[in-house]
Design an enzyme around this catalytic site. Structure first.
Site, mmCIF file in Angstrom:
data_model
loop_
_atom_site.group_PDB
_atom_site.id
_atom_site.type_symbol
_atom_site.label_atom_id
_atom_site.label_comp_id
_atom_site.label_asym_id
_atom_site.label_seq_id
_atom_site.Cartn_x
_atom_site.Cartn_y
_atom_site.Cartn_z
ATOM 1 N N ASP A 48 2.205 1.842 9.861
ATOM 2 C CA ASP A 48 3.511 1.243 9.606
ATOM 3 C C ASP A 48 3.619 -0.107 10.290
ATOM 4 O OD1 ASP A 48 6.584 1.621 8.936
ATOM 5 O OD2 ASP A 48 6.478 0.951 11.020
ATOM 6 N N TYR A 53 7.688 -7.686 12.541
ATOM 7 C CA TYR A 53 6.818 -7.419 13.696
ATOM 8 C C TYR A 53 5.826 -8.544 13.958
ATOM 9 C CZ TYR A 53 8.412 -2.580 12.894
ATOM 10 O OH TYR A 53 9.150 -1.454 12.694
ATOM 11 N N LYS A 82 7.701 -3.796 5.581
ATOM 12 C CA LYS A 82 9.134 -3.892 5.296
ATOM 13 C C LYS A 82 9.593 -5.332 5.080
ATOM 14 C CE LYS A 82 9.490 -0.279 8.801
ATOM 15 N NZ LYS A 82 8.328 -0.742 9.593
ATOM 16 N N HIS A 114 14.103 -3.336 5.127
ATOM 17 C CA HIS A 114 14.158 -3.000 6.553
ATOM 18 C C HIS A 114 15.575 -2.702 7.046
ATOM 19 C CE1 HIS A 114 11.772 -3.887 10.508
ATOM 20 N NE2 HIS A 114 12.588 -2.872 10.650
#
Length: 290
Positions: A48, A53, A82, A114
């Site tokens: 994931d 990120y 996402k 997200h």
């Protein structure tokens, strides 16, 4: 290795592991390569990430290097990422293609919105719903083009899900990724998703920073001692035993291995104890988003 029965069959018939590996706050080629190497060796097959990120490209490079090492190919792993809240609406298609480029693979197994809101848009503004709908239309297009296999959402409330289900442009969400652990769980959301065939996937399945730590909870420790398991294993198994997917994260070899060793059963009376713990949400709250 992970128990082979900890899997979920998606509407397409494809299999999705219930236990995945989270990568939030993991950055740098050296860190990602070392950590994902341990994760693959331990048996993780779902990874994931998210545009937010900032590590998609590093994960892509690491998997390109590591999959052959573990005698695996792209089809053996499930990659999910996402859409950043800043790219809702008109920028969403370009953003998902950028994620695909960053990950350097032919397709993304699961792509999620997200957050139900959008950066720069007031929480209560009806524009949020319009932007979400536009994003979903672009994601449906990407599925039809073969860029994405499955689509879903993250941090959606029942209200947001009902809006999406009323006009899903031909494809229902297969996953709703939300904060979920013994200190924070929503029975009504669980029942609604189950009724709709939407898999709940828990982020922060071990809780998060705050005044109380689930792994230090007296009742959790008591159950762990009784079952001869770590407190983390008990907390993670609590979710999996409800058929809720999890994406724990660790850089420690011992924890990477133990977090996937969940092929045991928590007795019903202990499950009830874990359900009864005082509730405390750690992460962002989507209830305010129109």
């Amino acid at each position: 290795m992970m128990s082979t029965n900890l899997k979920f069959r998606l509407p397409t018939g494809e299999i999705m592991p219930l236990i995945g590996f989270g990568t939030w706050m993991l950055r740098g080629d050296k860190v990602l390569t070392k950590t994902l190497d341990l994760a693959l060796k331990a048996g993780y097959r779902l990874f994931d990430t998210a545009d937010m990120y900032g590590n998609e490209a590093e994960i892509g490079r690491a998997l390109k290097e590591l999959l052959p090492k573990h005698n695996l190919s792209r089809k053996d792993v499930f990659i999910q990422t996402k859409l950043d809240p800043g790219n809702q609406g008109g920028r969403s298609y370009k953003a998902l293609r950028q994620s695909l480029y960053n990950l350097d693979c032919e397709y993304i197994d699961l792509y999620l919105i997200h957050w139900p809101g959008s950066y720069g848009v007031a929480d209560k503004s009806p524009e949020n719903a319009a932007l979400r709908d536009d994003s979903w239309q672009k994601m449906v297009r990407a599925v039809k083009e073969g860029l994405i296999r499955h689509i879903g959402v993250s941090n959606y409330t029942i209200r947001h899900l009902k809006q999406l289900l009323s006009n899903n442009h031909g494809i229902k969400p297969v996953v709703n990724q939300v904060e979920w652990h013994p200190f924070w769980h929503q029975k009504d959301l669980y029942e609604f998703c189950k009724e709709q065939g939407i898999l709940l996937q828990a982020y922060q399945p071990l809780g998060g920073p705050g005044n109380r730590d689930i792994m230090d909870d007296r009742e959790v420790k008591k159950i762990a001692k009784k079952l001869d398991k770590t407190t983390a294993q008990v907390i993670l198994r609590w979710s999996v035993q409800q058929n809720i997917a999890i994406i724990p994260k660790s850089q420690t070899e011992e924890h990477i291995y133990s977090n996937i060793q969940l092929d045991f059963t928590i007795p019903e009376e202990d499950m009830k104890t874990l359900f009864s713990l005082e509730q405390q949400k750690y992460d962002w709250d989507p209830e305010t988003i129109a």
